[in-house]
Design a protein around this motif. Structure first.
Motif, PDB file in Angstrom:
ATOM      1  N   ARG A 137      -2.649 -13.796  -4.522  1.00 47.26           N
ATOM      2  CA  ARG A 137      -4.099 -13.646  -4.698  1.00 47.26           C
ATOM      3  C   ARG A 137      -4.522 -12.195  -4.451  1.00 47.26           C
ATOM      4  O   ARG A 137      -5.352 -11.638  -5.178  1.00 47.26           O
ATOM      5  CB  ARG A 137      -4.805 -14.597  -3.725  1.00 47.26           C
ATOM      6  CG  ARG A 137      -6.241 -14.916  -4.037  1.00 47.26           C
ATOM      7  CD  ARG A 137      -6.804 -15.880  -2.990  1.00 47.26           C
ATOM      8  NE  ARG A 137      -6.157 -17.183  -3.022  1.00 47.26           N
ATOM      9  CZ  ARG A 137      -5.425 -17.673  -2.023  1.00 47.26           C
ATOM     10  NH1 ARG A 137      -5.248 -16.979  -0.908  1.00 47.26           N
ATOM     11  NH2 ARG A 137      -4.874 -18.865  -2.133  1.00 47.26           N
ATOM     12  N   PHE A 138      -3.918 -11.587  -3.424  1.00 40.30           N
ATOM     13  CA  PHE A 138      -4.283 -10.214  -3.063  1.00 40.30           C
ATOM     14  C   PHE A 138      -3.830  -9.235  -4.142  1.00 40.30           C
ATOM     15  O   PHE A 138      -4.591  -8.347  -4.560  1.00 40.30           O
ATOM     16  CB  PHE A 138      -3.656  -9.855  -1.715  1.00 40.30           C
ATOM     17  CG  PHE A 138      -4.055  -8.515  -1.190  1.00 40.30           C
ATOM     18  CD1 PHE A 138      -5.256  -8.338  -0.516  1.00 40.30           C
ATOM     19  CD2 PHE A 138      -3.232  -7.405  -1.366  1.00 40.30           C
ATOM     20  CE1 PHE A 138      -5.644  -7.095  -0.040  1.00 40.30           C
ATOM     21  CE2 PHE A 138      -3.602  -6.161  -0.887  1.00 40.30           C
ATOM     22  CZ  PHE A 138      -4.815  -6.003  -0.219  1.00 40.30           C
ATOM     23  N   LEU A 139      -2.581  -9.369  -4.609  1.00 41.41           N
ATOM     24  CA  LEU A 139      -2.072  -8.437  -5.612  1.00 41.41           C
ATOM     25  C   LEU A 139      -2.814  -8.575  -6.938  1.00 41.41           C
ATOM     26  O   LEU A 139      -3.054  -7.581  -7.631  1.00 41.41           O
ATOM     27  CB  LEU A 139      -0.573  -8.640  -5.830  1.00 41.41           C
ATOM     28  CG  LEU A 139       0.344  -7.732  -5.005  1.00 41.41           C
ATOM     29  CD1 LEU A 139       0.147  -7.961  -3.511  1.00 41.41           C
ATOM     30  CD2 LEU A 139       1.809  -7.958  -5.382  1.00 41.41           C
ATOM     31  N   LEU A 140      -3.175  -9.785  -7.301  1.00 49.87           N
ATOM     32  CA  LEU A 140      -3.907  -9.975  -8.550  1.00 49.87           C
ATOM     33  C   LEU A 140      -5.353  -9.496  -8.418  1.00 49.87           C
ATOM     34  O   LEU A 140      -6.005  -9.194  -9.425  1.00 49.87           O
ATOM     35  CB  LEU A 140      -3.864 -11.448  -8.959  1.00 49.87           C
ATOM     36  CG  LEU A 140      -2.459 -11.956  -9.347  1.00 49.87           C
ATOM     37  CD1 LEU A 140      -2.460 -13.464  -9.534  1.00 49.87           C
ATOM     38  CD2 LEU A 140      -1.956 -11.248 -10.605  1.00 49.87           C
ATOM     39  N   PRO A 143      -1.802  -0.210  -5.749  1.00 50.94           N
ATOM     40  CA  PRO A 143      -1.863   0.015  -4.297  1.00 50.94           C
ATOM     41  C   PRO A 143      -3.092   0.799  -3.853  1.00 50.94           C
ATOM     42  O   PRO A 143      -3.622   0.575  -2.768  1.00 50.94           O
ATOM     43  CB  PRO A 143      -0.571   0.781  -4.002  1.00 50.94           C
ATOM     44  CG  PRO A 143       0.356   0.405  -5.115  1.00 50.94           C
ATOM     45  CD  PRO A 143      -0.513   0.239  -6.320  1.00 50.94           C
ATOM     46  N   GLN A 144      -3.565   1.732  -4.692  1.00 51.57           N
ATOM     47  CA  GLN A 144      -4.715   2.544  -4.298  1.00 51.57           C
ATOM     48  C   GLN A 144      -5.967   1.686  -4.103  1.00 51.57           C
ATOM     49  O   GLN A 144      -6.791   1.959  -3.223  1.00 51.57           O
ATOM     50  CB  GLN A 144      -4.999   3.620  -5.365  1.00 51.57           C
ATOM     51  CG  GLN A 144      -3.943   4.715  -5.458  1.00 51.57           C
ATOM     52  CD  GLN A 144      -2.664   4.239  -6.135  1.00 51.57           C
ATOM     53  OE1 GLN A 144      -2.703   3.333  -6.973  1.00 51.57           O
ATOM     54  NE2 GLN A 144      -1.530   4.836  -5.753  1.00 51.57           N
ATOM     55  N   THR A 157       0.816  -1.220   0.000  1.00 55.34           N
ATOM     56  CA  THR A 157       0.000   0.000   0.000  1.00 55.34           C
ATOM     57  C   THR A 157       0.843   1.260   0.000  1.00 55.34           C
ATOM     58  O   THR A 157       0.366   2.333  -0.380  1.00 55.34           O
ATOM     59  CB  THR A 157      -0.962   0.009   1.209  1.00 55.34           C
ATOM     60  OG1 THR A 157      -0.205  -0.147   2.424  1.00 55.34           O
ATOM     61  CG2 THR A 157      -1.980  -1.120   1.100  1.00 55.34           C
ATOM     62  N   SER A 158       2.117   1.141   0.383  1.00 56.00           N
ATOM     63  CA  SER A 158       3.010   2.306   0.329  1.00 56.00           C
ATOM     64  C   SER A 158       3.481   2.601  -1.085  1.00 56.00           C
ATOM     65  O   SER A 158       4.072   3.648  -1.347  1.00 56.00           O
ATOM     66  CB  SER A 158       4.233   2.069   1.228  1.00 56.00           C
ATOM     67  OG  SER A 158       5.096   1.095   0.650  1.00 56.00           O
ATOM     68  N   GLY A 159       3.272   1.643  -1.994  1.00 56.50           N
ATOM     69  CA  GLY A 159       3.727   1.813  -3.364  1.00 56.50           C
ATOM     70  C   GLY A 159       5.187   1.460  -3.566  1.00 56.50           C
ATOM     71  O   GLY A 159       5.753   1.756  -4.625  1.00 56.50           O
ATOM     72  N   ARG A 160       5.808   0.810  -2.559  1.00 52.97           N
ATOM     73  CA  ARG A 160       7.238   0.492  -2.652  1.00 52.97           C
ATOM     74  C   ARG A 160       7.461  -1.029  -2.584  1.00 52.97           C
ATOM     75  O   ARG A 160       8.418  -1.495  -1.970  1.00 52.97           O
ATOM     76  CB  ARG A 160       8.010   1.175  -1.527  1.00 52.97           C
ATOM     77  CG  ARG A 160       7.926   2.700  -1.546  1.00 52.97           C
ATOM     78  CD  ARG A 160       8.896   3.312  -0.552  1.00 52.97           C
ATOM     79  NE  ARG A 160       8.636   2.876   0.808  1.00 52.97           N
ATOM     80  CZ  ARG A 160       7.784   3.475   1.643  1.00 52.97           C
ATOM     81  NH1 ARG A 160       7.105   4.540   1.239  1.00 52.97           N
ATOM     82  NH2 ARG A 160       7.600   3.018   2.868  1.00 52.97           N
ATOM     83  N   MET A 161       6.616  -1.778  -3.237  1.00 57.37           N
ATOM     84  CA  MET A 161       6.722  -3.228  -3.190  1.00 57.37           C
ATOM     85  C   MET A 161       7.994  -3.698  -3.897  1.00 57.37           C
ATOM     86  O   MET A 161       8.186  -3.426  -5.082  1.00 57.37           O
ATOM     87  CB  MET A 161       5.493  -3.877  -3.850  1.00 57.37           C
ATOM     88  CG  MET A 161       5.361  -5.362  -3.581  1.00 57.37           C
ATOM     89  SD  MET A 161       4.996  -5.656  -1.826  1.00 57.37           S
ATOM     90  CE  MET A 161       4.739  -7.412  -1.801  1.00 57.37           C
ATOM     91  N   HIS A 162       8.847  -4.389  -3.153  1.00 54.81           N
ATOM     92  CA  HIS A 162      10.076  -4.922  -3.746  1.00 54.81           C
ATOM     93  C   HIS A 162       9.725  -6.055  -4.708  1.00 54.81           C
ATOM     94  O   HIS A 162       8.745  -6.773  -4.505  1.00 54.81           O
ATOM     95  CB  HIS A 162      11.003  -5.430  -2.644  1.00 54.81           C
ATOM     96  CG  HIS A 162      12.391  -5.726  -3.115  1.00 54.81           C
ATOM     97  ND1 HIS A 162      13.258  -4.741  -3.529  1.00 54.81           N
ATOM     98  CD2 HIS A 162      13.057  -6.902  -3.256  1.00 54.81           C
ATOM     99  CE1 HIS A 162      14.413  -5.292  -3.885  1.00 54.81           C
ATOM    100  NE2 HIS A 162      14.306  -6.604  -3.733  1.00 54.81           N
TER     101      HIS A 162
END
Length: 342
Positions: free
Chosen positions: A63-66, A71-72, A36-41
């Protein structure tokens, strides 16, 4: 029968189908904050003992990211939970999501066995996966389970993808032995160490997966050292089945006869029964300890306490000297029988 149906890893409780997660709340919160911070490695290494839920967390994150491709769209989420009835969850459960690639040892249907390692051709297919545009316009995710199954050639092929990851790509490496991975692979991933579950959490997981009764589940949870996966192996192994047979024989008023003892010993003697022999022995030791404690509360227990010590010594000697399992089982059952007769 399809190849997937024959694969011994498949089943209703496979991590790709499990939408719940017990334990690891801190790890889940960290991953959610990162996203959610927009900084996903782009690369993560989930490390920890086998069977504690690392792959379950990996599929939960995928599952969550798909489900939330930016992030918004995840703003306000308090966990990585996606319900099983969600379309994304359905497609992942059926291996049908175009933007998720699972890199694992292939199953040889003809030989009816898992291959010993992840081959370089498997990684090349992953490379082709990342060369394509995301099917649904969001993330492309690769789960490697387990990363130590990579051989030298396939590990180097994966490293090349990790060194220049495509945009909106995510690699989740599941590892039970992270020290075996290439240092260059480890350096390109953020490591997330997961700990064994508490006994209470282990029992909670097992209650939703195992068919055995509460006493068996509790005993397996105690022996598993916080690994529900290991506990399920204990519950469903041939070693556990032979121990259940022994318990049935012990519940009778008469002593266990020699043919019954020999039958159990012969069953655990086979060339491929080493793990089952150890499971049987662990369960036997724990059971004798339980009997000794209960007897002690009633003012006895000395004979069973001695039996527990003698059985432990017998096992240590058998391991040190590589003694025959059949005779070791007969010796342990003889010690147990003598303690019950005294």
């Amino acid at each position: 029968m399809s190849e997937d149906a024959e694969d011994p890893r498949e089943g209703e409780h496979h991590p790709r189908r499990r939408t719940d997660l017990v334990g690891h709340q801190a790890a889940e919160e960290l991953l959610l904050r990162q996203y959610t911070s927009g900084r996903m490695h782009h690369g993560w290494l989930f490390a920890g003992p086998r069977g504690i839920g690392k792959a379950t967390l990996a599929f939960r994150l995928a599952r969550f990211l798909l489900s939330h491709p930016n992030p918004q769209s995840a703003a306000g989420s308090t966990s990585l939970f996606v319900p099983a009835e969600a379309p994304v969850a359905h497609r992942i459960a059926s291996r049908g999501h175009a933007d998720l690639f699972v890199l694992e040892r292939a199953y040889d249907a003809k030989g009816e066995r898992l291959k010993s390692e992840i081959a370089v051709d498997d990684v090349r297919r992953a490379s082709g996966f990342f060369a394509r545009t995301a099917g649904e316009g969001g993330w492309r995710i690769c789960i490697v389970d387990a990363a130590e199954d990579l051989n030298t050639e396939s590990a180097n092929a994966l490293l090349k993808i990790l060194e220049e990851p495509p945009a909106h790509s995510l690699f989740i490496l599941v590892s039970h032995q992270p020290g075996r991975l290439l240092a260059t692979i480890r350096s390109r991933c953020l490591r997330l160490d997961l700990s064994p579950l508490s006994e209470t959490d282990t029992i909670t997981v097992l209650e939703g997966m195992a068919e055995q009764g509460a006493e068996d589940i509790k005993r397996a949870a105690q022996l598993s050292r916080g690994s529900p996966g290991r506990a399920l192996e204990l519950l469903n192994s041939d070693g556990a089945k032979y121990f259940d047979l022994l318990r049935q024989l012990m519940s009778r008023s008469q002593p266990i006869d020699l043919p019954a003892k020999i039958s159990i010993a012969d069953g655990l003697q086979g060339r491929d029964m080493g793990e089952d022999f150890m499971i049987f022995s662990e369960l036997l030791l724990t059971h004798v300890a339980d009997l000794a404690r209960r007897s002690a509360l009633a003012g006895g227990g000395a004979a069973l306490a001695r039996a527990h010590e003698e059985i432990g010594n017998t096992l240590r000697q058998a391991s040190a000297l590589n003694l025959e399992r059949r005779q070791t089982v007969l010796d342990m059952l003889g010690i147990l029988g003598a303690s019950r007769a005294s």
